[in-house]
Design a protein around this motif. Structure first.
Motif, PDB file in Angstrom:
ATOM      1  N   ALA A  20      -1.237 -15.213  44.231  1.00 27.04           N
ATOM      2  CA  ALA A  20      -0.902 -15.357  42.819  1.00 27.04           C
ATOM      3  C   ALA A  20       0.468 -14.775  42.519  1.00 27.04           C
ATOM      4  CB  ALA A  20      -1.958 -14.663  41.967  1.00 27.04           C
ATOM      5  N   VAL A  21       0.898 -13.816  43.333  1.00 26.87           N
ATOM      6  CA  VAL A  21       2.196 -13.185  43.112  1.00 26.87           C
ATOM      7  C   VAL A  21       2.983 -13.239  44.410  1.00 26.87           C
ATOM      8  CG1 VAL A  21       3.397 -11.067  42.482  1.00 26.87           C
ATOM      9  CG2 VAL A  21       1.225 -11.636  41.388  1.00 26.87           C
ATOM     10  N   ILE A  22       4.219 -13.672  44.336  1.00 23.79           N
ATOM     11  CA  ILE A  22       5.064 -13.727  45.528  1.00 23.79           C
ATOM     12  C   ILE A  22       5.636 -12.348  45.808  1.00 23.79           C
ATOM     13  CG2 ILE A  22       7.032 -14.476  44.138  1.00 23.79           C
ATOM     14  CD1 ILE A  22       8.054 -15.944  46.563  1.00 23.79           C
ATOM     15  N   ALA A 189       5.214 -27.395  53.076  1.00 29.48           N
ATOM     16  CA  ALA A 189       5.013 -28.180  51.857  1.00 29.48           C
ATOM     17  C   ALA A 189       3.637 -27.910  51.265  1.00 29.48           C
ATOM     18  CB  ALA A 189       5.159 -29.672  52.161  1.00 29.48           C
ATOM     19  N   TRP A 190       3.605 -27.651  49.988  1.00 32.00           N
ATOM     20  CA  TRP A 190       2.366 -27.562  49.209  1.00 32.00           C
ATOM     21  C   TRP A 190       2.726 -27.777  47.750  1.00 32.00           C
ATOM     22  CZ3 TRP A 190       0.508 -24.528  45.181  1.00 32.00           C
ATOM     23  CH2 TRP A 190      -0.856 -24.671  44.903  1.00 32.00           C
ATOM     24  N   PRO A 201       7.283 -23.290  40.898  1.00 26.58           N
ATOM     25  CA  PRO A 201       6.326 -22.355  40.281  1.00 26.58           C
ATOM     26  C   PRO A 201       6.035 -21.210  41.251  1.00 26.58           C
ATOM     27  CG  PRO A 201       5.148 -24.243  41.155  1.00 26.58           C
ATOM     28  CD  PRO A 201       6.604 -24.481  41.442  1.00 26.58           C
ATOM     29  N   MET A 202       6.886 -20.204  41.263  1.00 21.34           N
ATOM     30  CA  MET A 202       6.845 -19.183  42.303  1.00 21.34           C
ATOM     31  C   MET A 202       5.547 -18.378  42.329  1.00 21.34           C
ATOM     32  SD  MET A 202       9.566 -19.854  43.901  1.00 21.34           S
ATOM     33  CE  MET A 202       9.556 -18.536  45.101  1.00 21.34           C
ATOM     34  N   ASN A 207       0.855 -18.524  50.727  1.00 20.70           N
ATOM     35  CA  ASN A 207       0.601 -17.204  51.301  1.00 20.70           C
ATOM     36  C   ASN A 207       0.707 -17.248  52.827  1.00 20.70           C
ATOM     37  OD1 ASN A 207      -0.056 -14.504  51.419  1.00 20.70           O
ATOM     38  ND2 ASN A 207      -2.263 -14.856  51.311  1.00 20.70           N
ATOM     39  N   TYR A 208       1.919 -17.486  53.303  1.00 23.19           N
ATOM     40  CA  TYR A 208       2.212 -17.523  54.732  1.00 23.19           C
ATOM     41  C   TYR A 208       3.413 -16.628  55.001  1.00 23.19           C
ATOM     42  CZ  TYR A 208      -0.730 -21.704  55.257  1.00 23.19           C
ATOM     43  OH  TYR A 208      -1.778 -22.584  55.275  1.00 23.19           O
ATOM     44  N   SER A 209       3.442 -16.033  56.186  1.00 22.41           N
ATOM     45  CA  SER A 209       4.608 -15.243  56.567  1.00 22.41           C
ATOM     46  C   SER A 209       5.661 -16.146  57.196  1.00 22.41           C
ATOM     47  CB  SER A 209       4.207 -14.147  57.560  1.00 22.41           C
ATOM     48  OG  SER A 209       3.738 -14.717  58.773  1.00 22.41           O
ATOM     49  N   ASN A 210       6.887 -15.669  57.223  1.00 18.68           N
ATOM     50  CA  ASN A 210       8.002 -16.326  57.911  1.00 18.68           C
ATOM     51  C   ASN A 210       8.398 -17.675  57.315  1.00 18.68           C
ATOM     52  OD1 ASN A 210       8.787 -14.679  60.533  1.00 18.68           O
ATOM     53  ND2 ASN A 210       6.562 -14.548  60.297  1.00 18.68           N
ATOM     54  N   VAL A 211       8.083 -17.891  56.037  1.00 18.83           N
ATOM     55  CA  VAL A 211       8.516 -19.119  55.366  1.00 18.83           C
ATOM     56  C   VAL A 211       9.967 -18.961  54.935  1.00 18.83           C
ATOM     57  CG1 VAL A 211       8.181 -20.639  53.376  1.00 18.83           C
ATOM     58  CG2 VAL A 211       6.199 -19.663  54.558  1.00 18.83           C
TER      59      VAL A 211
END
Length: 362
Positions: A20-22, A189-190, A201-202, A207-211
């Motif tokens: 929900a939060v980056i 992509a999502w 919409p940040m 919820n992935y690492s290394n993006v």
């Protein structure tokens, strides 16, 4: 990009899968990606620059599926030059439908580099593998083929990146192996919606690492919308810096640290051979052509399995009798030397050269 990506649009249940939060993201840079059905003039790219887009990923070409034996984007040269003239950073991407074939992945990379050079994409630029169809059933083997492509891009002086949509990688790709070799090299992509989105919409960042890049929209003023959250597409930074230090060709010479390789796949024993009184197994894909004693793996280090990786109770080889045999490598193996695409490891006290894409080096 292929419209298979529409499958990644969120359902109510899928939204909960994303943070929900980056967190851990600094300055964000918005951008787009284009193919031959988009414009190729400076005016076209300037229109996106005016709405806040500062980079463009250009399709270079592709192979497999609808791309046929080899497709080269006829607009790539103009698109790269026009985007640059409009003040945007540029990179390229290549559609790869090679499944789990190491040989095909290597050839795909050769075509991608050729297309990049023909399009005038400068050395040091990013070339992303667009991998979203045709995967094999085995994650480890798919990932080995993907890394074969990325290693070849790296060896050619470009920066490798990996593109796909989140549900596809969950099913078919081991992202941890890609991240271990090339940190912050994911382009995922999502989409929250297929309706027009002017900005990302940040709060729904995957919820992935290394993006490095999130493709958040397939309708951003009529094109795919992206946001880069790590670094830039800086073409002046050497491609070598994209690999983890333990995976760089010069690391074994410039550091006293000992690195070790592990192997997560199930491999075919293409044949067994005898050499100076010892017995060895050979996997042709793992070996460095032309296959010789440098690629032989001591049988004592191999665990015989079925094709799914289940250890066999009988560990005696059948010996080139026409029956398919499989093995795994269960240990941690000292890295003796490495190049951009190959690695020499110590197996049962003997040096063995193999394709680097099969190994995870730490």
């Amino acid at each position: 990009m292929n419209k298979l990506k529409r499958w990644v649009v969120a359902s109510i249940g899928a939204v909960a899968f994303f943070g929900a939060v980056i967190t851990g993201v600094s300055a964000n840079t918005n951008g787009i990606d284009v193919a031959s059905y988009q414009g190729d003039t400076t005016q076209y790219f300037s229109s996106f620059k005016q709405v806040g887009d500062n980079f463009t990923m250009v399709k270079l070409g592709g192979r497999g599926g609808g791309e046929g034996a080899h497709y080269a984007n006829p607009k790539a040269y103009n698109q790269i030059n026009s985007a640059t003239n409009a003040g945007m950073q540029t990179g390229g991407y290549f559609w790869g439908e090679f499944g789990d074939s190491v040989a095909e992945a290597s050839y795909h990379a050769q075509l991608a580099v050729q297309d990049a050079q023909n399009a005038g994409l400068a050395k040091g630029s990013y070339i992303a593998l667009d991998y979203e169809a045709g995967a094999g059933y085995n994650k480890a083997n798919n990932t080995t083929a993907i890394l074969t492509f990325m290693d070849a891009i790296y060896a050619a002086g470009y920066k490798p990146m990996f593109y796909s949509y989140t549900s596809y990688v969950e099913s078919f790709v081991d992202l941890s192996r890609i991240n271990a070799r090339y940190p912050n090299a994911l382009w995922l992509a999502w989409y929250l919606t297929t309706a027009h989105q002017a900005t990302p919409p940040m709060q729904y960042f995957p919820n992935y690492s290394n993006v490095k890049i999130w493709q958040y929209a397939d309708n951003h003023y009529g094109v795919d919308g992206n946001v880069m959250v790590v670094g830039s597409l800086d073409n002046d930074t050497p491609a070598e810096n994209t690999a983890k230090p333990s995976n760089r060709p010069s690391d074994d010479q410039s550091s006293n640290k000992t690195h070790y390789a592990t192997f997560s796949g199930v491999y075919v024993a293409d044949y067994w051979t005898k050499w100076y009184g010892g017995y060895y197994g050979v996997n042709v894909d793992m070996g460095i052509p032309v296959i010789d004693y440098n690629n032989y793996m001591p049988i004592s280090a191999l665990t015989l399995t079925d094709k799914y990786g289940h250890k066999l109770s009988n560990q005696k080889i059948k010996g080139n009798n026409g029956q398919q045999e499989y093995f795994t490598l269960e240990g941690e193996y000292k890295v003796l030397s490495q190049t951009a695409t190959s690695v020499q490891v110590e197996i049962a006290g003997e040096p063995v050269w193999m394709m680097k894409s099969f190994a995870t080096i730490k």
